[in-house]
Design a protein around this motif. Structure first.
Motif, PDB file in Angstrom:
ATOM      1  N   SER B  35     -34.078  14.432  -0.893  1.00 15.59           N
ATOM      2  CA  SER B  35     -34.927  14.315  -2.078  1.00 15.59           C
ATOM      3  C   SER B  35     -34.112  14.694  -3.304  1.00 15.59           C
ATOM      4  O   SER B  35     -33.391  15.687  -3.283  1.00 15.59           O
ATOM      5  CB  SER B  35     -36.107  15.281  -1.998  1.00 15.59           C
ATOM      6  N   VAL B  36     -34.234  13.902  -4.332  1.00 18.76           N
ATOM      7  CA  VAL B  36     -33.615  14.261  -5.610  1.00 18.76           C
ATOM      8  C   VAL B  36     -34.759  14.560  -6.573  1.00 18.76           C
ATOM      9  O   VAL B  36     -35.632  13.717  -6.793  1.00 18.76           O
ATOM     10  CB  VAL B  36     -32.750  13.115  -6.166  1.00 18.76           C
ATOM     11  N   VAL B  37     -34.761  15.768  -7.110  1.00 19.73           N
ATOM     12  CA  VAL B  37     -35.875  16.154  -7.961  1.00 19.73           C
ATOM     13  C   VAL B  37     -35.321  16.684  -9.278  1.00 19.73           C
ATOM     14  O   VAL B  37     -34.202  17.206  -9.337  1.00 19.73           O
ATOM     15  CB  VAL B  37     -36.764  17.195  -7.232  1.00 19.73           C
ATOM     16  N   LEU B 155     -29.720   1.977   4.311  1.00 23.03           N
ATOM     17  CA  LEU B 155     -29.994   2.946   3.253  1.00 23.03           C
ATOM     18  C   LEU B 155     -31.211   2.494   2.453  1.00 23.03           C
ATOM     19  O   LEU B 155     -31.265   1.368   1.959  1.00 23.03           O
ATOM     20  CB  LEU B 155     -28.786   3.083   2.314  1.00 23.03           C
ATOM     21  N   LEU B 156     -32.182   3.375   2.370  1.00 20.49           N
ATOM     22  CA  LEU B 156     -33.399   3.068   1.616  1.00 20.49           C
ATOM     23  C   LEU B 156     -33.453   3.979   0.399  1.00 20.49           C
ATOM     24  O   LEU B 156     -33.387   5.203   0.514  1.00 20.49           O
ATOM     25  CB  LEU B 156     -34.633   3.298   2.504  1.00 20.49           C
ATOM     26  N   LEU B 157     -33.540   3.362  -0.779  1.00 16.41           N
ATOM     27  CA  LEU B 157     -33.672   4.131  -2.017  1.00 16.41           C
ATOM     28  C   LEU B 157     -35.123   4.059  -2.464  1.00 16.41           C
ATOM     29  O   LEU B 157     -35.721   2.987  -2.481  1.00 16.41           O
ATOM     30  CB  LEU B 157     -32.771   3.543  -3.110  1.00 16.41           C
ATOM     31  N   MET B 158     -35.683   5.203  -2.809  1.00 15.35           N
ATOM     32  CA  MET B 158     -37.073   5.209  -3.268  1.00 15.35           C
ATOM     33  C   MET B 158     -37.132   5.901  -4.622  1.00 15.35           C
ATOM     34  O   MET B 158     -36.757   7.061  -4.749  1.00 15.35           O
ATOM     35  CB  MET B 158     -37.960   5.927  -2.245  1.00 15.35           C
ATOM     36  N   ASP B 159     -37.593   5.137  -5.621  1.00 14.92           N
ATOM     37  CA  ASP B 159     -37.608   5.636  -6.994  1.00 14.92           C
ATOM     38  C   ASP B 159     -39.025   6.068  -7.351  1.00 14.92           C
ATOM     39  O   ASP B 159     -39.856   5.234  -7.693  1.00 14.92           O
ATOM     40  CB  ASP B 159     -37.121   4.525  -7.935  1.00 14.92           C
ATOM     41  N   GLU B 160     -39.280   7.365  -7.256  1.00  9.50           N
ATOM     42  CA  GLU B 160     -40.628   7.903  -7.491  1.00  9.50           C
ATOM     43  C   GLU B 160     -41.683   6.997  -6.879  1.00  9.50           C
ATOM     44  O   GLU B 160     -42.580   6.498  -7.575  1.00  9.50           O
ATOM     45  CB  GLU B 160     -40.880   8.072  -8.996  1.00  9.50           C
ATOM     46  N   ILE B 188     -32.342   7.876   3.853  1.00  8.36           N
ATOM     47  CA  ILE B 188     -33.240   7.704   2.698  1.00  8.36           C
ATOM     48  C   ILE B 188     -32.845   8.643   1.560  1.00  8.36           C
ATOM     49  O   ILE B 188     -32.618   9.829   1.764  1.00  8.36           O
ATOM     50  CB  ILE B 188     -34.719   7.965   3.101  1.00  8.36           C
ATOM     51  N   LEU B 189     -32.739   8.063   0.385  1.00  8.13           N
ATOM     52  CA  LEU B 189     -32.551   8.852  -0.827  1.00  8.13           C
ATOM     53  C   LEU B 189     -33.808   8.660  -1.659  1.00  8.13           C
ATOM     54  O   LEU B 189     -34.111   7.546  -2.097  1.00  8.13           O
ATOM     55  CB  LEU B 189     -31.310   8.356  -1.584  1.00  8.13           C
ATOM     56  N   LEU B 190     -34.576   9.738  -1.828  1.00 14.58           N
ATOM     57  CA  LEU B 190     -35.883   9.623  -2.473  1.00 14.58           C
ATOM     58  C   LEU B 190     -35.884  10.441  -3.761  1.00 14.58           C
ATOM     59  O   LEU B 190     -35.638  11.640  -3.742  1.00 14.58           O
ATOM     60  CB  LEU B 190     -36.969  10.118  -1.509  1.00 14.58           C
TER      61      LEU B 190
END
Lengths: 258, 270
Positions: B35-37, B155-160, B188-190
């Protein structure tokens, strides 16, 4: 219920016209019954094999309709691809914009003498007039539509590695279509006006030609018949376009959802 | 799997340039969910765009499976925040999901089958012939997830991804993501601004400083799996971690007083 009231208003309107025109008895304003009888005799009393069209109808209505459709088809074939290309190249459009706005602002009517010189009097000149008048709404609306494709929709296409062609056909064109249709709707009504105008200026057949004949011979019922016919034609073409729009843009209108 | 080295991205040039990301270092192992917050304007979305190859970094680089990212890499999928804009309204739900498969699968029937399978995986049945607008926001975002999964990405990127749905739906979708990564070999990079979410779904939580974005902290979560919306969130470890992340995200003073390098397990070297 609403359609019933619409019919009532329509019938009342035509009925009022009938009563007023009969009472007035003016040569210039014949009653609708006279006009309809004349229209029937002129155009729709032909043999069943010709769909009840008379020789006068096939000789004048069909050429006029053909010019309108040919003109619109050419204007669409020029306006949509060019509009998509320009809409996706804002820099080029920026350079061309003054030219486009200038050309669009030219009243088509003033171009008619030019087309007469270029193409001589006849179908080519008439179609050229229709094309020149109707290409602008289609072109400018398509430019607008293609330029305002949502960047997220484009990024989505990139992320899922759609090819340039797929992004064009599957993303940009559908996204631009609602605005292109709005332009086409404007062009459709313009095309009828220009058809009549071009045929009045110079033609040996067509609805406009019949109008100028009727006018020259002071045949008011004949003249009114052509006017009513043009109204009906415009209404039908518009309804046809509305149907096509509901079919193609079902996703875009709330009505088309279910 | 993913190595981000000294990633810097500025918009504009010279003195007027706006630096969105400043020397971000981050590495994500295969199968991890990171998670990137960070507060809004910390360059979270810029980070994802650089990883997705949509924009080029000003400096530094992104390496995915040993290859520097220069354009959109293979095996990547993105779930955008705004499903209303990223799903194509002119395509049915099934055609939306099947669209990324055009590259790999020629037969239309095979694409449709794969799309339906992907829709079933996210819990959507019998909606393939509808248009996105006919579905609720939560269902639309499920469609976007199904579309992302259809091409079997690494690789799955999830933007908010769950920023525009209600709280209950958000929790369901978080659990959906956890289930999917359990069942698939996927990294996953969320990106999120929701602190609870970042801790709940993540194996690690990366906290960015407000713009220019910089890694302030990189915290291992270490909560047991499977996670549960109720029992996980009442564990003292969860509460402690969310408080720490919250403090790191909120306190702007820390950024000024303490250099990011000295933060908890800082992501970049001095």
């Amino acid at each position: 219920m609403r359609w019933l009231w619409r019919c009532v208003v329509l019938v009342a309107g035509v009925g009022g016209w009938q009563l007023w025109a009969s009472a007035a008895g003016s040569t210039f304003f014949p009653p609708p019954s006279t006009i309809v009888t004349r229209m029937h005799r002129l155009w729709f009393s032909g043999p069943a094999a010709h769909l009840f069209l008379t020789a006068d109808a096939t000789g004048n209505l069909l050429p006029s309709l053909g010019r309108v459709l040919a003109g619109l088809a050419i204007a669409t074939a020029i306006g949509v691809p060019l509009g998509i290309a320009l809409g996706r190249s804002p820099a080029v459009t920026g350079y061309l914009n003054p030219l486009l706005q200038f050309a669009r602002a030219l009243p088509v009517v003033t171009m008619a003498p030019v087309f007469i010189v270029l193409f001589k009097i006849g179908t080519e000149m008439e179609i050229a007039t229709i094309v020149f008048g109707t290409v602008w709404p289609i072109l400018l609306n398509t430019i607008d539509g293609a330029a305002s494709v949502d960047p997220v929709q484009l990024e989505t296409g990139l992320v899922f590695q759609l090819s340039a062609w797929q992004r064009l056909i599957r993303v940009i064109v559908p996204a631009a279509l609602p605005k292109a249709f709005a332009g086409f709707r404007l062009s459709l009504s313009l095309s009828l006006i220009l058809m009549v105008f071009a045929e009045l200026v110079g033609s040996s057949d067509g609805i406009g030609y019949e109008m100028s004949n009727a006018s020259n011979s002071f045949d008011m019922t004949f003249l009114w018949s052509t006017i009513v016919l043009l109204g009906i034609l415009g209404y039908l073409l518009n309804a046809l376009l509305g149907g096509a729009e509901r079919l193609v843009l079902a996703w875009h209108t709330d009505k088309g959802q279910d | 799997m993913l190595e981000i080295t000294d990633l810097t991205r500025a918009y504009g040039r010279g003195a007027a340039a706006h630096v969105a990301l400043d020397q971000v270092n981050l590495s994500v192992a295969r199968g991890e969910l990171v998670s990137v917050v960070g507060p809004s304007g910390c360059g979270k979305s810029t980070l994802l765009r650089c990883v997705a190859g949509l924009i080029a970094p000003t400096a530094g680089q992104v390496v995915l499976r040993g290859t520097p990212v220069q354009r959109v890499p293979d095996g990547l999928a993105v779930v955008f925040q705004d499903y209303g804009r990223s799903l194509y309204p002119w395509l049915t739900v099934r055609d939306n999901v099947a669209l990324p498969l055009r590259r790999t699968t020629r037969a239309r029937a095979a694409r449709r089958g794969a799309a339906d399978a992907s829709l079933a995986e996210v819990g959507l049945h019998g909606v393939g012939d509808r248009y996105p607008r006919q579905l609720s926001g939560g269902m639309q975002q499920r469609v976007a997830i199904a579309r992302a999964l259809a091409a079997d990405p690494v690789l799955l990127l999830m933007d908010e991804p769950f920023g525009s749905v209600d709280a209950q739906t958000r929790e369901d979708l978080e659990d959906l993501v956890l289930r999917v990564r359990q069942e698939r070999d996927i990294t996953i990079l969320l990106v999120t601004h929701d602190i609870d979410e970042s801790v709940y779904v993540g194996d690690r939580v990366v906290v960015l400083t407000p713009g220019p974005g910089h890694v302030r902290a990189d915290l291992p979560v270490g909560l047991p799996t499977p996670r549960d919306q109720i029992s996980t969130k009442e564990q003292p470890a969860f509460v402690r971690l969310r408080t720490e992340v919250s403090r790191l995200v909120r306190s702007r003073d820390v950024a000024a007083a303490v250099p990011p390098e000295s933060g908890t397990r800082a992501g970049s070297e001095p």
